[in-house]
Design an enzyme around this catalytic site. Structure first.
Site, PDB file in Angstrom:
ATOM      1  N   ASP A 105       2.027  11.423   8.154  1.00 45.04           N
ATOM      2  CA  ASP A 105       2.462  10.169   8.746  1.00 45.04           C
ATOM      3  C   ASP A 105       1.319   9.170   8.616  1.00 45.04           C
ATOM      4  O   ASP A 105       0.172   9.497   8.926  1.00 45.04           O
ATOM      5  CB  ASP A 105       2.773  10.393  10.234  1.00 45.04           C
ATOM      6  CG  ASP A 105       4.162   9.925  10.615  1.00 45.04           C
ATOM      7  OD1 ASP A 105       4.369   8.706  10.611  1.00 45.04           O
ATOM      8  OD2 ASP A 105       5.006  10.783  10.929  1.00 45.04           O
ATOM      9  N   ASP A 346      12.470  10.509  16.910  1.00 50.74           N
ATOM     10  CA  ASP A 346      12.759   9.363  17.786  1.00 50.74           C
ATOM     11  C   ASP A 346      14.213   9.324  18.225  1.00 50.74           C
ATOM     12  O   ASP A 346      14.640   8.327  18.833  1.00 50.74           O
ATOM     13  CB  ASP A 346      12.464   8.044  17.061  1.00 50.74           C
ATOM     14  CG  ASP A 346      10.980   7.819  16.815  1.00 50.74           C
ATOM     15  OD1 ASP A 346      10.161   8.340  17.593  1.00 50.74           O
ATOM     16  OD2 ASP A 346      10.650   7.111  15.852  1.00 50.74           O
TER      17      ASP A 346
HETATM   18  O1  TEU Z   1       8.728   4.210  15.558  1.00 47.81           O
HETATM   19  C1  TEU Z   1       8.850   2.846  15.299  1.00 47.81           C
HETATM   20  C2  TEU Z   1      10.014   2.181  15.729  1.00 47.81           C
HETATM   21  O2  TEU Z   1      10.321   1.208  15.094  1.00 47.81           O
HETATM   22  C3  TEU Z   1      10.716   2.366  16.994  1.00 47.81           C
HETATM   23  O3  TEU Z   1      11.843   1.579  16.818  1.00 47.81           O
HETATM   24  C4  TEU Z   1      11.103   3.708  17.409  1.00 47.81           C
HETATM   25  O4  TEU Z   1      12.084   4.196  16.546  1.00 47.81           O
HETATM   26  C5  TEU Z   1      11.597   3.650  18.811  1.00 47.81           C
HETATM   27  O5  TEU Z   1      11.970   4.909  19.228  1.00 47.81           O
HETATM   28  C6  TEU Z   1      12.743   2.698  18.981  1.00 47.81           C
HETATM   29  O6  TEU Z   1      13.166   2.628  20.268  1.00 47.81           O
HETATM   30  C7  TEU Z   1       7.526   4.755  15.136  1.00 47.81           C
HETATM   31  C8  TEU Z   1       7.469   6.215  15.473  1.00 47.81           C
HETATM   32  O7  TEU Z   1       8.466   6.889  14.763  1.00 47.81           O
HETATM   33  C9  TEU Z   1       7.561   6.381  16.947  1.00 47.81           C
HETATM   34  O8  TEU Z   1       7.575   7.731  17.326  1.00 47.81           O
HETATM   35  C10 TEU Z   1       6.370   5.679  17.560  1.00 47.81           C
HETATM   36  O9  TEU Z   1       6.491   5.690  18.958  1.00 47.81           O
HETATM   37  C11 TEU Z   1       6.248   4.244  17.086  1.00 47.81           C
HETATM   38  O10 TEU Z   1       6.414   4.110  15.685  1.00 47.81           O
HETATM   39  C12 TEU Z   1       4.882   3.714  17.388  1.00 47.81           C
HETATM   40  O11 TEU Z   1       3.959   4.237  16.493  1.00 47.81           O
END
Ligand code: TEU
Length: 585
Positions: A105, A346
């Protein structure tokens, strides 16, 4: 419409099947209740056997873990409870020696506030790294009260701006206040990112990156207020301002020119807030060297609230079909590429969100969704546990069992803003139960021993194990011929054997408005496949196009043909949550 999508250029990352590992919850090897790198290494043969080509490990870098490692304090170190850089070398070698690849990542929109760069940046206004982050002076309201520079709402509730007493300015954080946004306008910051977050790992042999929030680096220089869409709220969603900003494509190209082009590396960018196919295409043209492919968000946004995520909305099947169709077809006649996925760390579990997790249907549902995904054009991504049909956590788990900053902060925000109103609290818990990120973060279910075989720590894992692990686990499914796991393994093999149609073919949908069934065809030259899926618990009749040309059929009902089906007629009966793939000619 041409016969194949995304041009015909075959590259390793197109046919490769990717498996996402969430390190905290995959496998604990040392009894501390938390997953780790040696735990991942111990399961590489399991992934190889499943047919996985590319392993993607979510952040395992050093981090205070405010956002489960998406807050990185040192790109060149491993979070000690997960292991060491040497363990990562072993993992890279474990993948490569089996003909598999490893991607990491790349979280470079922000760092942790504990990163040395930010500590320097916040130390004084004249520090050379001051401009590596985004600092702004306050505004003042009519009454003379200090206010943040804009009205933007952070993803994890509250303002995107945090006041810094020491230097008397605000810094920007689109996510948690412990995740300050890097200033991509600063070339020195960009070069440091390329060295520390990218070259360091590429030189050790990693094969590419899933790039976190890849469209948010360029925020423009203006920082205007966001339009008020939620008049009752103090802060407003502002992605229309900070997503896909003016220098985004330039930054993506620079990453390739300066770093990625020197390696045979793959990239898949996370692309929220980008519903327009033309805008997505701007990122994924092969010739333009920005990103190989992206995770477009329509599929995972389905059912989310519009102004806030955890306000669940009912949706109908034509919406899902429209989304799949749109992101299958958008690369037709171009040199772009797409992805097939419906889970990640997510999101709620796909069986619970898109099909049925009722005890009598969840196995069928998992296989029906696998049939769909394994037939779609693009690179296929599977999230840990999806291959055994893991489902959302039980609705009666109280908020205390949820660990994710996003869900917990939103719960607290609603609790405060409604004075703990019972109806509002029920709705927020319903929404978190279906959409919450913790659904995907409970420990992987390996067997039916205590804590699902994830850990042997007597007090259990860092997060509660799903109640159903005695029924849904890897060991059991390895013994059963008709298991979800066995089905995924077969379907992945089938996908690879028929890659021309399934991985590269063009996509055609039938009866887009039908609310019960999803029928589509894939085509490549003379070869065709038709997929028919029943998204209900009742029998449905479907018209299967080209039915007289069927030569082979696979499906999620183990007992073969239902009555009256052998005649090869066009009309077929699909049983509850049945999914079939017909190969033609
Ligand atoms: O997620 C980024 C993101 O755009 C968010 O929309 C996320 O999907 C969120 O759950 C929406 O409500 C990434 C990562 O996948 C996430 O786990 C991190 O918390 C975030 O970036 C910050 O780095």
């Amino acid at each position: 419409m041409g016969d194949s999508a995304g041009g015909e250029k075959k590259l390793w990352w197109k046919e490769g099947v990717v498996y996402q590992i969430y390190p905290a919850s995959f496998k604990d090897s040392n009894g501390d209740g938390l997953g780790d790198i040696p735990g991942i290494i111990s399961k590489i043969d399991y992934l190889k056997d499943l047919g996985i080509d590319i392993v993607w490990v979510s952040p395992m870098f050093d981090s205070p873990q405010v956002d489960m490692g998406y807050d990185i304090s040192d790109y060149e170190q491993v979070y000690r409870p997960y292991g060491t850089v040497e363990d990562m070398d072993t993992l890279i070698e474990a993948c490569h020696s089996r003909g598999m690849r490893l991607i990491l990542d790349l979280v470079i929109n922000h760092t942790s506030d504990q990163h040395a760069w930010f500590k320097e940046s916040r130390s004084s206004k004249t520090n050379p790294k001051r401009d590596w982050y985004i600092w702004k002076p306050p505004r003042y309201d009519a009454a003379g009260n200090r206010q943040p520079p804009t009205n933007w709402r952070s993803y994890f509730s509250g303002s995107t701006w945090e006041w810094d007493e020491h230097t008397q300015e605000y810094y920007l954080h689109l996510f948690a206040k412990e995740q300050p946004d890097l200033n991509w306008e600063n070339e020195g910051a960009r070069n440091a990112i390329y060295d520390s977050a990218m070259r360091f790992w590429l030189d050790r042999g990693v094969d590419g990156f899933r790039i976190d929030t890849v469209n948010m680096y360029s925020k423009g220089l203006e920082f205007p207020d966001a339009p008020v869409v939620d008049p009752k709220a103090e802060f407003q969603p502002a992605w229309s301002i900070y997503a896909n900003g003016p220098r985004m494509h330039e930054f993506c190209r620079e990453m390739n020119q300066k770093v990625l082009d020197k390696y045979d590396a793959m990239t898949v960018g996370e692309l929220p807030h980008t519903p327009d196919p033309k805008r997505v295409l701007d990122y994924v043209s092969l010739a333009d060297r920005q990103l190989n492919m992206v995770f477009q968000f329509d599929i995972v946004d389905l059912g989310q609230g519009t102004s806030a995520k955890y306000q669940f909305q009912e949706w109908k099947l034509p919406m899902l079909k429209g989304i799949v169709t749109k992101w299958q077809q958008f690369i037709d006649g171009t040199d772009g590429w797409t992805t097939a996925f419906c889970e990640n760390h997510d999101q709620g579990r796909s069986v619970s969100r898109y099909a049925s997790d009722a005890p009598e249907y969840r196995v069928l549902s998992a296989k029906m969704l696998a049939t769909m995904l394994c037939s779609l054009t693009g690179t296929l991504f599977i999230y840990q546990g999806q291959e055994i049909g893991m489902i959302n956590v039980p609705r009666d788990w109280p908020i205390e069992e949820y660990k994710d900053i996003e869900g917990v902060n939103f719960y607290n925000h609603i609790k405060e803003s409604t004075g703990n109103d019972p109806a509002a609290m029920k709705y927020v818990m319903d929404s978190i139960n279906i959409l919450g990120r913790d659904n995907a973060r409970v420990p992987m279910q390996w067997d039916d021993t205590p804590y699902a075989g994830f850990t042997d720590r007597p007090e259990g894992a860092w997060m509660r194990v799903h109640d159903l692990y005695p029924e849904i686990n890897v060991a059991k499914q390895q013994r059963e011929r008709d298991s979800v796991l066995a089905f995924w393994r077969d379907m992945i093999r089938f996908r690879k054997e028929n890659a021309d149609v399934l991985v590269y073919g063009s996509f055609e949908v039938f009866e887009p408005d039908n609310e019960k069934t999803f029928v589509f065809a894939k085509k490549q030259g003379q070869r065709k496949a038709v997929v028919a899926l029943n998204f209900t618990g009742e029998e449905q009749t479907v018209d299967v196009p080209y039915a007289d040309e069927v030569v082979f059929r696979v499906g999620n009902y183990p007992d073969g043909e239902p009555d009256g089906e052998t005649g090869g007629g066009k009309q077929k009966k699909l049983r509850a949550w049945e999914g079939r793939l017909y190969l033609l000619r």
